[in-house]
Write a protein that holds these residues in place. Structure first.
Motif, PDB file in Angstrom:
ATOM      1  N   LEU A 203      45.684  83.014 -46.832  1.00 49.67           N
ATOM      2  CA  LEU A 203      45.754  83.544 -45.704  1.00 49.67           C
ATOM      3  C   LEU A 203      47.177  82.786 -44.372  1.00 49.67           C
ATOM      4  CD1 LEU A 203      43.952  85.469 -43.120  1.00 49.67           C
ATOM      5  CD2 LEU A 203      42.526  83.925 -42.753  1.00 49.67           C
ATOM      6  N   ILE A 204      46.600  81.489 -44.286  1.00 56.39           N
ATOM      7  CA  ILE A 204      47.780  80.513 -43.900  1.00 56.39           C
ATOM      8  C   ILE A 204      48.785  81.084 -44.317  1.00 56.39           C
ATOM      9  CG2 ILE A 204      48.375  78.079 -43.713  1.00 56.39           C
ATOM     10  CD1 ILE A 204      45.851  77.568 -44.020  1.00 56.39           C
ATOM     11  N   PHE A 205      50.046  81.163 -45.514  1.00 56.81           N
ATOM     12  CA  PHE A 205      50.374  81.222 -46.433  1.00 56.81           C
ATOM     13  C   PHE A 205      51.116  82.933 -45.599  1.00 56.81           C
ATOM     14  CE2 PHE A 205      53.222  83.479 -49.073  1.00 56.81           C
ATOM     15  CZ  PHE A 205      54.983  82.794 -49.429  1.00 56.81           C
ATOM     16  N   THR A 266      62.611  97.041 -32.488  1.00 59.58           N
ATOM     17  CA  THR A 266      60.845  97.168 -32.444  1.00 59.58           C
ATOM     18  C   THR A 266      59.656  97.690 -33.675  1.00 59.58           C
ATOM     19  OG1 THR A 266      61.125  97.877 -30.752  1.00 59.58           O
ATOM     20  CG2 THR A 266      59.647  98.786 -31.397  1.00 59.58           C
ATOM     21  N   PHE A 267      61.409  98.158 -35.017  1.00 64.85           N
ATOM     22  CA  PHE A 267      60.509  98.687 -36.048  1.00 64.85           C
ATOM     23  C   PHE A 267      60.132  97.380 -37.158  1.00 64.85           C
ATOM     24  CE2 PHE A 267      61.943  99.469 -40.460  1.00 64.85           C
ATOM     25  CZ  PHE A 267      61.330 100.379 -40.580  1.00 64.85           C
ATOM     26  N   TRP A 268      61.138  96.731 -36.885  1.00 61.37           N
ATOM     27  CA  TRP A 268      60.707  95.094 -37.142  1.00 61.37           C
ATOM     28  C   TRP A 268      59.396  94.809 -37.130  1.00 61.37           C
ATOM     29  CZ3 TRP A 268      62.364  94.451 -42.506  1.00 61.37           C
ATOM     30  CH2 TRP A 268      63.589  94.987 -43.517  1.00 61.37           C
ATOM     31  N   ALA A 269      59.984  94.487 -35.415  1.00 61.11           N
ATOM     32  CA  ALA A 269      58.587  93.582 -35.184  1.00 61.11           C
ATOM     33  C   ALA A 269      57.013  94.215 -35.853  1.00 61.11           C
ATOM     34  CB  ALA A 269      58.735  93.686 -33.840  1.00 61.11           C
ATOM     35  N   PHE A 270      56.743  95.533 -35.355  1.00 61.93           N
ATOM     36  CA  PHE A 270      56.087  96.091 -35.829  1.00 61.93           C
ATOM     37  C   PHE A 270      55.531  96.000 -37.376  1.00 61.93           C
ATOM     38  CE2 PHE A 270      55.837  99.138 -31.594  1.00 61.93           C
ATOM     39  CZ  PHE A 270      55.480  98.007 -30.785  1.00 61.93           C
ATOM     40  N   LEU A 271      56.424  96.333 -37.579  1.00 65.48           N
ATOM     41  CA  LEU A 271      56.297  96.575 -39.535  1.00 65.48           C
ATOM     42  C   LEU A 271      55.815  95.027 -39.679  1.00 65.48           C
ATOM     43  CD1 LEU A 271      56.958  98.018 -42.082  1.00 65.48           C
ATOM     44  CD2 LEU A 271      59.008  96.642 -42.521  1.00 65.48           C
ATOM     45  N   TYR A 272      56.092  93.985 -39.287  1.00 65.01           N
ATOM     46  CA  TYR A 272      55.756  92.395 -40.195  1.00 65.01           C
ATOM     47  C   TYR A 272      54.463  92.675 -39.202  1.00 65.01           C
ATOM     48  CZ  TYR A 272      60.617  91.501 -41.835  1.00 65.01           C
ATOM     49  OH  TYR A 272      60.955  90.234 -42.865  1.00 65.01           O
ATOM     50  N   ALA A 273      53.549  93.047 -38.331  1.00 68.34           N
ATOM     51  CA  ALA A 273      53.287  92.991 -37.097  1.00 68.34           C
ATOM     52  C   ALA A 273      51.893  93.989 -38.125  1.00 68.34           C
ATOM     53  CB  ALA A 273      52.736  93.068 -35.793  1.00 68.34           C
ATOM     54  N   GLY A 274      52.134  94.844 -38.468  1.00 69.10           N
ATOM     55  CA  GLY A 274      52.015  95.364 -39.176  1.00 69.10           C
ATOM     56  C   GLY A 274      50.937  95.240 -40.383  1.00 69.10           C
ATOM     57  N   LYS A 278      46.601  94.329 -42.987  1.00 71.24           N
ATOM     58  CA  LYS A 278      46.547  95.169 -44.707  1.00 71.24           C
ATOM     59  C   LYS A 278      46.255  94.277 -45.355  1.00 71.24           C
ATOM     60  CE  LYS A 278      49.075  98.965 -43.208  1.00 71.24           C
ATOM     61  NZ  LYS A 278      49.138  98.940 -41.833  1.00 71.24           N
ATOM     62  N   VAL A 279      46.812  92.748 -44.789  1.00 72.21           N
ATOM     63  CA  VAL A 279      46.858  91.400 -45.135  1.00 72.21           C
ATOM     64  C   VAL A 279      45.102  90.397 -45.566  1.00 72.21           C
ATOM     65  CG1 VAL A 279      47.056  89.099 -45.596  1.00 72.21           C
ATOM     66  CG2 VAL A 279      49.224  90.502 -45.874  1.00 72.21           C
ATOM     67  N   MET A 280      45.028  91.183 -44.093  1.00 69.21           N
ATOM     68  CA  MET A 280      43.643  90.861 -43.657  1.00 69.21           C
ATOM     69  C   MET A 280      42.337  91.522 -44.487  1.00 69.21           C
ATOM     70  SD  MET A 280      43.335  87.813 -42.288  1.00 69.21           S
ATOM     71  CE  MET A 280      44.694  87.382 -40.935  1.00 69.21           C
ATOM     72  N   ASN A 281      42.592  92.497 -44.522  1.00 75.52           N
ATOM     73  CA  ASN A 281      42.050  93.830 -45.180  1.00 75.52           C
ATOM     74  C   ASN A 281      42.198  94.022 -46.631  1.00 75.52           C
ATOM     75  OD1 ASN A 281      39.735  96.308 -45.250  1.00 75.52           O
ATOM     76  ND2 ASN A 281      41.777  97.336 -46.562  1.00 75.52           N
ATOM     77  N   MET A 282      43.009  92.933 -47.318  1.00 74.56           N
ATOM     78  CA  MET A 282      43.235  93.018 -48.654  1.00 74.56           C
ATOM     79  C   MET A 282      41.816  91.761 -48.758  1.00 74.56           C
ATOM     80  SD  MET A 282      46.373  91.485 -51.067  1.00 74.56           S
ATOM     81  CE  MET A 282      46.160  90.369 -50.206  1.00 74.56           C
TER      82      MET A 282
END
Length: 607
Positions: A203-205, A266-274, A278-282
């Motif tokens: 998670l930290i990584f 904005t595309f890259w900011a929202f893409l990374y933030a998105g 997903k990671v948390m759900n996994m």
């Protein structure tokens, strides 16, 4: 401003090399001032500390109640469902219901009070910003896009508002929930707790990888939004010029480039933030699998190490364990964006205000003006001053015309008289006193300005004229309009003086706007009248009306007129001819014609 190399959509924008060195140091300083910015924001909240502490208490109570619920469910499973014991079940179920009702109540109450606190805080910040902007010198606005400044007042403040409304409660809730959840998990089963926290390094990584990219991108997005707003404001204000020179395609191309920059960032900011949810759900699913699998094995192959109720509690806590981490990660980007906006707002608030330290206040001005060896440059690095070694004297009540080619320094003379700027050397005197010894309000309240491009507010004609003297009576408004020859066309309008002038009004001409602006200046009954190309954009009929009014208005009033058309300055007492910031000739029209110097050449060229 930072530009980005245009890349096909889907490719991360790259800073131009020549921009990196110029901006990197400033960006680094901003990034390192997070603590200072948060401290300054705290100053705006500190007046409501008691309420803030109350909100923290409610949020803490909410988090504890959210932890209590799953714990009670596990207790019910182990002590009632599995043994088949029904005695007391209704009581504990009722208690569980009360816990969840209190949970909803405290959540709502905390949110209710936080919204009020945040909006009052944002109101104070917005008021402080606007008030400070009114105290900034004209030079501050000359060097910045108006749309960029508007972005500070709107976008940046709104980002701060959203963050205070949501992120504060989310942060507090997440931290308390995380601590409480781990504490209860350790109490129930240290072994299952250890298995659950195995996901923390991953998670930290993952969060570190994402936030290292989203933080800078959110800052760039704030800046790109400001640039785009500035360009839009510029194009809307200058739409006539765009159309006159048929530059619509250029305007569209430049807009698309700036909008494309914002789109890519904005595309890259929202893409990374998105990636974060997903990671948390996994990881949440992985944690649930570990708890269910390991817990089941422990139930079947060990004797009482864990119970089924404990597995039920851990299954829920595994979700509650990752949820606050996810919330913290999601809100982290919002907080970074808000801090970037707050830094931009404080950047304006920290700008040096216009000082008004003159010791002479409230004195009536007669209108004698003297420039004594004055030199001035708008840009200190400019090799040739805008005006240099300029000396002249204008007696009280005298009218003077400043003429000369563009760039001769005519408008600069008026800027110095209005104390929009200070001289680099030499002195400007009014009634024999250094203008720096007067308070700005004393000089400006007795000086009327009529600019080349009249600006009228979105209000009635009456209120636009009254803006020069807010306590003026309706009779004084009408009298000022008559002196400016504006009364006849105003009363011909359907609503007369109560006609509302809107941004897109088309029922009055440019010349009529100028007449209203002249009436607004005249209602102050100024000692000094400054007219900067006041008749340059006016039709011939209206110009005759203004000339007639000027002959009346300039009587017994010190007047300085800037004009390109020589036929508009026949009524002045003296004419000053300026070239490259210097006074080359002065005298009455007859004297200058007899001298056959520069003025004579200008008259001859206009024949």
């Amino acid at each position: 401003m930072i530009d980005f190399i245009r890349r096909p959509f889907g490719h991360e924008p790259v800073l131009k090399k020549e921009e990196i060195g110029r901006k990197k140091k400033k960006e680094d300083q901003r990034a390192n001032d997070i603590t200072g910015t948060l401290k300054r924001m705290w100053q705006f909240i500190s007046e409501e500390r008691a309420l803030l502490y109350g909100i923290i208490f409610l949020v803490t109570l909410t988090s504890l109640l959210s932890i209590t619920g799953p714990f009670l469910v596990g207790y019910i499973v182990d002590n009632y469902f599995i043994p088949g014991e029904m005695d007391g079940l209704s009581t504990i179920l009722l208690f569980l219901l009360v816990v969840y009702i209190l949970l909803s109540s405290t959540q709502y109450t905390a949110a209710f009070f936080m919204v009020g606190l945040s909006q009052r805080t944002v109101y104070k910040l917005r008021s402080r910003l606007f008030s400070h902007m009114q105290k900034l010198p004209v030079s501050f606005y000359d060097k910045r896009q108006h749309g960029e400044l508007m972005s500070r007042m709107t976008n940046d403040i709104e980002t701060i508002s959203q963050t205070l409304n949501t992120s504060f409660i989310q942060f507090t809730t997440s931290i308390v929930t995380l601590i409480g959840t781990i504490s209860v998990m350790l109490y129930l089963s240290p072994l299952l707790t250890l298995l659950t926290v195995l996901i923390i390094p991953v998670l930290i990584f993952a969060v570190g990888f994402i936030t290292r990219r989203t933080g800078p991108l959110y800052k760039k997005r704030q800046r790109a939004t400001g640039e785009l707003n500035g360009y839009i404001e510029e194009m809307v204000s200058g739409q006539e010029i765009v159309k006159v020179f048929s530059q619509e395609e250029t305007a569209i191309r430049n807009f698309n480039e700036k909008a494309g920059n914002l789109r890519d960032i904005t595309f890259w900011a929202f893409l990374y933030a998105g990636f974060i949810p997903k990671v948390m759900n996994m990881l949440n699913n992985v944690s649930f699998t570990i708890v269910a699998g390991a817990g089941g094995l422990l139930v079947f192959y060990t004797d009482g190490v864990v119970t089924i109720g404990t597995i039920v509690v851990f299954a829920e806590y595994a979700r509650q364990f990752t949820r606050p981490l996810a919330d913290l990660s999601n809100q982290f980007n919002q907080v970074l964006s808000a801090i970037a906006g707050a830094e931009r707002v404080f950047g304006i608030i920290d700008s040096e205000p216009e000082k008004d330290e003159g010791k002479i206040t409230g004195r009536s001005i007669a209108g004698e003006i003297e420039f004594d060896d004055v030199s001035f440059s708008y840009d200190p690095t400019q090799k040739t001053p805008t005006i240099r070694n300029l000396s002249f004297r204008i007696d009280a009540g005298e009218s003077v015309a400043l003429i000369g080619a563009t760039g001769a320094g005519k408008t600069t003379v008026m800027q110095l008289l209005a104390r929009f700027y200070e001289t680099d050397s030499g002195e400007v005197r009014i009634d024999g006193e250094n203008i720096l010894d007067y308070s700005r309000s004393t000089v400006r309240s007795q000086t009327a300005f009529v600019l080349q491009d009249p600006y009228l507010f979105e209000s009635t004609i009456r209120e636009n004229i009254r803006y020069g003297k807010l306590d003026a009576t309706d009779e004084e408004v009408v009298e000022a309009a008559k002196l400016a020859n504006a009364h006849d066309f105003i009363v011909a309008l359907e609503e007369g003086y109560d006609t509302v002038l809107e941004a897109d009004e088309g029922f009055i001409s440019q010349g009529q706007k100028q007449l209203i602006s002249i009436a607004r200046a005249l209602i102050t009954d100024p000692a000094i009248l400054l007219l900067d190309e006041a008749t340059s954009s006016i039709d011939t009929v209206t110009e005759l009306k203004i000339q007639e009014a000027l002959e009346r208005l300039m009587k017994d009033r010190t007047s300085i007129i800037i004009a390109h058309r020589l036929n508009t300055i026949k009524a002045v007492d003296r004419i000053f001819v300026m070239e490259l910031g210097e006074l080359v000739e002065s005298g009455s029209e007859e004297e200058l014609v007899r001298q056959r110097g520069r003025y004579y050449q200008m008259v001859d060229d206009n024949k």
